[in-house]
Write a protein that holds these residues in place. Sequence first.
Motif, PDB file in Angstrom:
ATOM      1  N   VAL A   1       0.815  -1.215   0.000  1.00 22.76           N
ATOM      2  CA  VAL A   1       0.000   0.000   0.000  1.00 22.76           C
ATOM      3  C   VAL A   1       0.850   1.268   0.000  1.00 22.76           C
ATOM      4  N   VAL A   2       2.030   1.226   0.603  1.00 22.32           N
ATOM      5  CA  VAL A   2       2.889   2.406   0.567  1.00 22.32           C
ATOM      6  C   VAL A   2       3.339   2.677  -0.852  1.00 22.32           C
ATOM      7  N   GLN A   3       3.759   1.629  -1.552  1.00 24.72           N
ATOM      8  CA  GLN A   3       4.299   1.789  -2.901  1.00 24.72           C
ATOM      9  C   GLN A   3       3.219   2.131  -3.920  1.00 24.72           C
ATOM     10  N   LEU A   4       2.078   1.457  -3.845  1.00 23.24           N
ATOM     11  CA  LEU A   4       1.082   1.575  -4.908  1.00 23.24           C
ATOM     12  C   LEU A   4      -0.058   2.524  -4.586  1.00 23.24           C
ATOM     13  N   VAL A   5      -0.327   2.754  -3.317  1.00 21.94           N
ATOM     14  CA  VAL A   5      -1.483   3.561  -2.938  1.00 21.94           C
ATOM     15  C   VAL A   5      -1.079   4.812  -2.163  1.00 21.94           C
ATOM     16  N   GLY A   6       0.097   4.807  -1.559  1.00 24.28           N
ATOM     17  CA  GLY A   6       0.537   5.975  -0.811  1.00 24.28           C
ATOM     18  C   GLY A   6      -0.037   6.057   0.592  1.00 24.28           C
ATOM     19  N   ILE A   7      -0.396   4.902   1.166  1.00 24.07           N
ATOM     20  CA  ILE A   7      -0.925   4.856   2.534  1.00 24.07           C
ATOM     21  C   ILE A   7       0.204   4.477   3.476  1.00 24.07           C
ATOM     22  N   ASN A   8       0.262   5.141   4.620  1.00 24.72           N
ATOM     23  CA  ASN A   8       1.340   4.912   5.585  1.00 24.72           C
ATOM     24  C   ASN A   8       0.777   4.512   6.944  1.00 24.72           C
ATOM     25  N   PHE A   9       1.591   3.769   7.694  1.00 24.42           N
ATOM     26  CA  PHE A   9       1.190   3.268   8.999  1.00 24.42           C
ATOM     27  C   PHE A   9       2.147   3.764  10.083  1.00 24.42           C
ATOM     28  N   THR A  10       1.598   3.984  11.273  1.00 23.62           N
ATOM     29  CA  THR A  10       2.386   4.199  12.485  1.00 23.62           C
ATOM     30  C   THR A  10       1.789   3.318  13.571  1.00 23.62           C
ATOM     31  N   ILE A  11       2.655   2.589  14.278  1.00 21.96           N
ATOM     32  CA  ILE A  11       2.204   1.703  15.353  1.00 21.96           C
ATOM     33  C   ILE A  11       2.571   2.313  16.697  1.00 21.96           C
ATOM     34  N   LEU A  12       1.623   2.354  17.615  1.00 23.93           N
ATOM     35  CA  LEU A  12       1.903   2.727  19.001  1.00 23.93           C
ATOM     36  C   LEU A  12       1.906   1.477  19.862  1.00 23.93           C
ATOM     37  N   ARG A  13       2.818   1.425  20.818  1.00 24.28           N
ATOM     38  CA  ARG A  13       2.765   0.389  21.847  1.00 24.28           C
ATOM     39  C   ARG A  13       2.766   1.094  23.200  1.00 24.28           C
TER      40      ARG A  13
END
Length: 336
Positions: free
Chosen positions: A170-182
């Motif tokens: 999704v980052v490469q093809l759609v431009g969506i990014n993730f951030t994980i909190l712990r």
Amino acid sequence: MFKNWFRRDSSEKYKMGCGSSFDASDGPRTVVIFGSTGLLGGAIARRLLQEPFLYKVRCVTRRSSSEKARQLAEHGAVIVNADLGETKSLEKALEGADIMFLTTHYWDERNKEKEVIKGLNAIDAAIQCGVKHIIFNGSENVKKIIGKECNHLDSKSAIEEYIREVEGLVVQLVGINFTILRLPFWLENFYSVFKPHKLKHAVYAVALPLEGCELDMMSVEDVGEVIASILRRPRQYYGKTLNLSAEALSMENIVDTFNRHFDNRKFTDPKIRVKDMEKFQFPGAKDLAAMFEFYQSGEAVRDIKLTRKLNPHAMTFDRWLSENRDKVEEALREAN
């Protein structure tokens, strides 16, 4: 799930399915918050509602008529009915959104598989709608680390694993990014599930099985400012896992702090062990015991320096207890 229906000819341009805001203007960003009537989601919603020129806050709930939902609406939130078990309602809730904060809840049904499915439903719906930044409240895989199931954390680890599987696509093809909190142990536990229990008149036990280890902790309320900091500079946190803690305290520190703030009561450490908690008869006792064994393992690495960079005013336990004395008092009265 998403990774199965995403596969297609790489020459075909991927099209968003529900009014994506991928090319949104520089106006206020729409943030969809799950769990907004709970402690964590509510703290984030209240913080972002303080900046209406930066954020349009959309709070997702199954009970839009609840008092907590009404209070959020009064402060400017848009309240949306949706259910993590119903994909269509999720896509409607996420239509046109720029950012999603997702937290899932184990304790309502105490069913790990259902929690995982609901989390994956939300991730898939956000990808389908082209939400540009997904922030998830995740966890380490406790069972893999200590060999015992910890359902309320292992479920979040399974959702994390799914995120990592689809992230590259999704980052490469759609431009969506993730951030994980712990997150660490919540200070709010001290007026809820881990409130001190009464031994005799004016004497209370703080029953945490730390067995000589320190416990990372933080107020849920302070996570709101953490999210605000991330959203001010989101590119710095794309693809990152952020391990949060405001401070780490021993049982001696915790008990001493209670005693300083409540001079009309005496607090003690009953020195319970993980194996003692495993034998408790209340629902979820084994999961909570496994959580504390994980905390003792040294694998629950949290970053106080990073946390204070993201929120320089994150409360210590001493300050939190001062500001929340009334809530703790009420919990102690209920323990009588």
